[in-house]
Enzyme design. Sequence first.
Site, PDB file in Angstrom:
ATOM      1  N   VAL A   1     -51.725 -64.057  17.509  1.00 51.23           N
ATOM      2  CA  VAL A   1     -51.691 -65.508  17.269  1.00 51.23           C
ATOM      3  C   VAL A   1     -50.710 -66.203  18.208  1.00 51.23           C
ATOM      4  CG1 VAL A   1     -50.959 -67.243  15.566  1.00 51.23           C
ATOM      5  CG2 VAL A   1     -52.428 -65.371  14.854  1.00 51.23           C
TER       6      VAL A   1
ATOM      7  N   GLU B   1     -49.218 -70.361  19.236  1.00 58.09           N
ATOM      8  CA  GLU B   1     -48.863 -71.637  18.605  1.00 58.09           C
ATOM      9  C   GLU B   1     -50.040 -72.416  18.006  1.00 58.09           C
ATOM     10  OE1 GLU B   1     -45.824 -73.407  18.207  1.00 58.09           O
ATOM     11  OE2 GLU B   1     -47.133 -74.801  17.174  1.00 58.09           O
TER      12      GLU B   1
ATOM     13  N   ARG C   1     -39.174 -54.883  28.747  1.00 57.39           N
ATOM     14  CA  ARG C   1     -39.876 -53.811  29.442  1.00 57.39           C
ATOM     15  C   ARG C   1     -39.353 -53.680  30.882  1.00 57.39           C
ATOM     16  NH1 ARG C   1     -45.823 -52.481  28.941  1.00 57.39           N
ATOM     17  NH2 ARG C   1     -45.995 -54.358  27.708  1.00 57.39           N
TER      18      ARG C   1
ATOM     19  N   LYS D   1     -41.028 -46.067  24.691  1.00 64.10           N
ATOM     20  CA  LYS D   1     -42.139 -45.101  24.686  1.00 64.10           C
ATOM     21  C   LYS D   1     -41.852 -43.900  25.579  1.00 64.10           C
ATOM     22  CE  LYS D   1     -45.683 -48.567  23.732  1.00 64.10           C
ATOM     23  NZ  LYS D   1     -46.619 -49.477  24.390  1.00 64.10           N
TER      24      LYS D   1
ATOM     25  N   GLY E   1     -45.457 -90.744   3.332  1.00 62.15           N
ATOM     26  CA  GLY E   1     -44.448 -90.843   2.275  1.00 62.15           C
ATOM     27  C   GLY E   1     -44.804 -91.964   1.311  1.00 62.15           C
TER      28      GLY E   1
ATOM     29  N   SER F   1     -41.774 -67.593  19.444  1.00 57.44           N
ATOM     30  CA  SER F   1     -41.362 -67.647  18.027  1.00 57.44           C
ATOM     31  C   SER F   1     -40.124 -66.787  17.760  1.00 57.44           C
ATOM     32  CB  SER F   1     -42.512 -67.201  17.128  1.00 57.44           C
ATOM     33  OG  SER F   1     -42.831 -65.845  17.371  1.00 57.44           O
TER      34      SER F   1
ATOM     35  N   ASP G   1     -44.570 -71.736  16.455  1.00 55.22           N
ATOM     36  CA  ASP G   1     -43.637 -70.810  17.092  1.00 55.22           C
ATOM     37  C   ASP G   1     -42.194 -71.075  16.669  1.00 55.22           C
ATOM     38  OD1 ASP G   1     -45.435 -69.285  18.482  1.00 55.22           O
ATOM     39  OD2 ASP G   1     -45.370 -70.504  20.283  1.00 55.22           O
TER      40      ASP G   1
HETATM   41  N1  CAO Z   1     -41.340 -51.214  26.784  1.00 55.57           N
HETATM   42  C1  CAO Z   1     -42.598 -50.750  26.796  1.00 55.57           C
HETATM   43  N2  CAO Z   1     -43.616 -51.363  26.157  1.00 55.57           N
HETATM   44  C2  CAO Z   1     -43.315 -52.502  25.513  1.00 55.57           C
HETATM   45  C3  CAO Z   1     -42.042 -53.038  25.476  1.00 55.57           C
HETATM   46  C4  CAO Z   1     -41.007 -52.345  26.143  1.00 55.57           C
HETATM   47  N3  CAO Z   1     -39.753 -52.784  26.159  1.00 55.57           N
HETATM   48  N4  CAO Z   1     -42.066 -54.189  24.753  1.00 55.57           N
HETATM   49  C5  CAO Z   1     -43.338 -54.358  24.365  1.00 55.57           C
HETATM   50  N5  CAO Z   1     -44.093 -53.349  24.809  1.00 55.57           N
HETATM   51  C6  CAO Z   1     -45.533 -53.140  24.587  1.00 55.57           C
HETATM   52  C7  CAO Z   1     -45.870 -53.027  23.137  1.00 55.57           C
HETATM   53  O1  CAO Z   1     -45.555 -51.737  22.681  1.00 55.57           O
HETATM   54  C8  CAO Z   1     -47.353 -53.339  23.159  1.00 55.57           C
HETATM   55  O2  CAO Z   1     -48.067 -52.157  23.492  1.00 55.57           O
HETATM   56  P1  CAO Z   1     -49.262 -51.519  22.600  1.00 55.57           P
HETATM   57  O3  CAO Z   1     -50.146 -52.662  22.210  1.00 55.57           O
HETATM   58  O4  CAO Z   1     -49.891 -50.579  23.555  1.00 55.57           O
HETATM   59  O5  CAO Z   1     -48.673 -50.856  21.441  1.00 55.57           O
HETATM   60  C9  CAO Z   1     -47.501 -54.247  24.358  1.00 55.57           C
HETATM   61  O6  CAO Z   1     -46.242 -54.267  25.009  1.00 55.57           O
HETATM   62  C10 CAO Z   1     -47.916 -55.671  24.155  1.00 55.57           C
HETATM   63  O7  CAO Z   1     -47.523 -56.236  22.968  1.00 55.57           O
HETATM   64  P2  CAO Z   1     -48.363 -57.451  22.345  1.00 55.57           P
HETATM   65  O8  CAO Z   1     -49.716 -56.962  21.952  1.00 55.57           O
HETATM   66  O9  CAO Z   1     -47.509 -58.007  21.287  1.00 55.57           O
HETATM   67  O10 CAO Z   1     -48.461 -58.478  23.568  1.00 55.57           O
HETATM   68  P3  CAO Z   1     -49.640 -59.497  23.953  1.00 55.57           P
HETATM   69  O11 CAO Z   1     -49.140 -60.220  25.137  1.00 55.57           O
HETATM   70  O12 CAO Z   1     -50.974 -58.869  24.047  1.00 55.57           O
HETATM   71  O13 CAO Z   1     -49.692 -60.507  22.690  1.00 55.57           O
HETATM   72  C11 CAO Z   1     -48.850 -62.168  21.160  1.00 55.57           C
HETATM   73  C12 CAO Z   1     -48.798 -61.566  22.570  1.00 55.57           C
HETATM   74  C13 CAO Z   1     -47.763 -63.202  21.067  1.00 55.57           C
HETATM   75  C14 CAO Z   1     -50.215 -62.797  20.929  1.00 55.57           C
HETATM   76  C15 CAO Z   1     -48.599 -61.036  20.126  1.00 55.57           C
HETATM   77  O14 CAO Z   1     -47.396 -60.403  20.434  1.00 55.57           O
HETATM   78  C16 CAO Z   1     -48.536 -61.543  18.702  1.00 55.57           C
HETATM   79  O15 CAO Z   1     -49.549 -61.844  18.082  1.00 55.57           O
HETATM   80  N6  CAO Z   1     -47.319 -61.592  18.127  1.00 55.57           N
HETATM   81  C17 CAO Z   1     -47.113 -61.946  16.751  1.00 55.57           C
HETATM   82  C18 CAO Z   1     -47.267 -63.412  16.537  1.00 55.57           C
HETATM   83  C19 CAO Z   1     -46.348 -64.243  17.401  1.00 55.57           C
HETATM   84  O16 CAO Z   1     -45.155 -64.111  17.404  1.00 55.57           O
HETATM   85  N7  CAO Z   1     -46.960 -65.170  18.116  1.00 55.57           N
HETATM   86  C20 CAO Z   1     -46.207 -66.220  18.802  1.00 55.57           C
HETATM   87  C21 CAO Z   1     -45.943 -65.910  20.172  1.00 55.57           C
HETATM   88  S1  CAO Z   1     -45.057 -67.221  20.859  1.00 55.57           S
HETATM   89  O17 CAO Z   1     -46.227 -68.263  21.332  1.00 55.57           O
END
Ligand code: CAO
Length: 415
Positions: free
Chosen positions: A137, A139, A38, A75, A246, A18, A168
């Site tokens: 969340v 897609e 990262r 961090k 439509g 997204s 997304d």
């Molecule tokens: N350096 C160090 N840590 C980093 C970093 C970096 N450059 N970039 C990200 N991180 C860390 C974050 O700080 C986070 O850590 P904490 O949870 O410990 O604070 C961690 O990476 C993971 O982030 P996340 O929880 O967003 O990742 P996930 O894979 O578990 O979840 C997603 C993915 C998409 C479900 C979640 O990010 C989300 O709900 N995003 C918002 C909605 C969205 O955009 N969804 C669409 C995604 S596209 O299909």
Amino acid sequence: MSKALTGVRILDMTHVQSGPTCTQILAWFGADVIKIERPGAGDATRGQLRDIPDVDSLYFTMLNANKRSVTLNPKTEAGNRIFAKLIEVCDVMVENFAPGAIDRMGFPWEKIQEINPRMIYASVKGFGAGPFQDCKVYENVAQCTGGSASTTGEVDGFPMVTGAQIGDSGTGIHLVAGILAALLHRERTGKGQRVECAMQDAVLNLCRVKLRDQQRLAHGPLTEYPQYPNGKFGDAVPRAGNASGGGHPGWIVRCKGWENDPDAYIYVITQTQAFPQLAKAIGHDDWLEDPEWSTPEARLPKLDRVFAEIEKWTMTKDKMEVMDILNPLNVPCGPILSMKELAAEPSLRETGTIVEVEHPERGKYLTVGNPIKLSDSPADVERSPLLGEHTEEVLRSVVGLDEKEIAAAREQGAI
Ligand code: CAO
């Protein structure tokens, strides 16, 4: 030719789909997009659904064109300082991490504003404020919670998700609009602001006509739905198969070769003003004089028979022949085009909607270019960056670090 967003610098904290869709469009408009990843890992999509071992996936390369990649861990101590400096010198920060992730890095909105009051801080989250605000969340969750799945699918079938990534990419495009509005507002006021877009909200916005139908349902059956007149309506907008949604009835009908070709179909819309031409084309001049068929009202209860007759004719021709015959008659119609056909379509190559890009590790690949065409700022699609390809360049020229500081940051694992 200058680009529309030349001089706008984006701090890109996006991952997966997204957020990257949003920043990719900003990059195509000419913004300098600095993608923070990262160290050692990068955006998870680099490694997802790989078609070639150890090479950035198409998932990543098709969502991250024209960006610079910097590895940075905010961090760490040095990473935190570098990140704060980036906030200071960028115009827009875009992120789509889980709720609270950027705050946990030590950068809540208040701090970002303190560092740079002109900063526009744009986020995608799954939900807006409310009971689900902390949920992660993807897609299809957004499609299900935003009203799309309940209104998509066969009349008597399961709720269905669509292949179009409305949760997304749809939300990413909404976010672009918010960012551009905030940039314009900043021109007048000198102040940045927050831009938030929830995937549920974006999907619901795209399903606006279904909320229209929900309210119409209180006043009687939805006459353009296949459930009318013989099926049953409940108290919520039902799934409507391929009905048009439509004011003019439409349906997908088979074309010659459908037995072996899963895409030998065409969508035909029986627009009222073009109906006489359509009737004549399919050999039903008789309908035009017959009160049983001549008006939209008379046809409405028997649309299944109308489309069955249209299909008898379309099945004698291939979908492109049908298109060639019906278009000059002003009958709106569209063949079902497969990805294979779209990839090979010369006109899409000419307009830059499908672009071939050269990548140092994977070779040539196809991507979808900028679908938004600006006459004075055409998009030049460039390959996605390798992980950390621009770290030193950005740290030197944007953040202003010297060799010693870069080496120290590297030692700490900050970059
Ligand atoms: N350096 C160090 N840590 C980093 C970093 C970096 N450059 N970039 C990200 N991180 C860390 C974050 O700080 C986070 O850590 P904490 O949870 O410990 O604070 C961690 O990476 C993971 O982030 P996340 O929880 O967003 O990742 P996930 O894979 O578990 O979840 C997603 C993915 C998409 C479900 C979640 O990010 C989300 O709900 N995003 C918002 C909605 C969205 O955009 N969804 C669409 C995604 S596209 O299909």
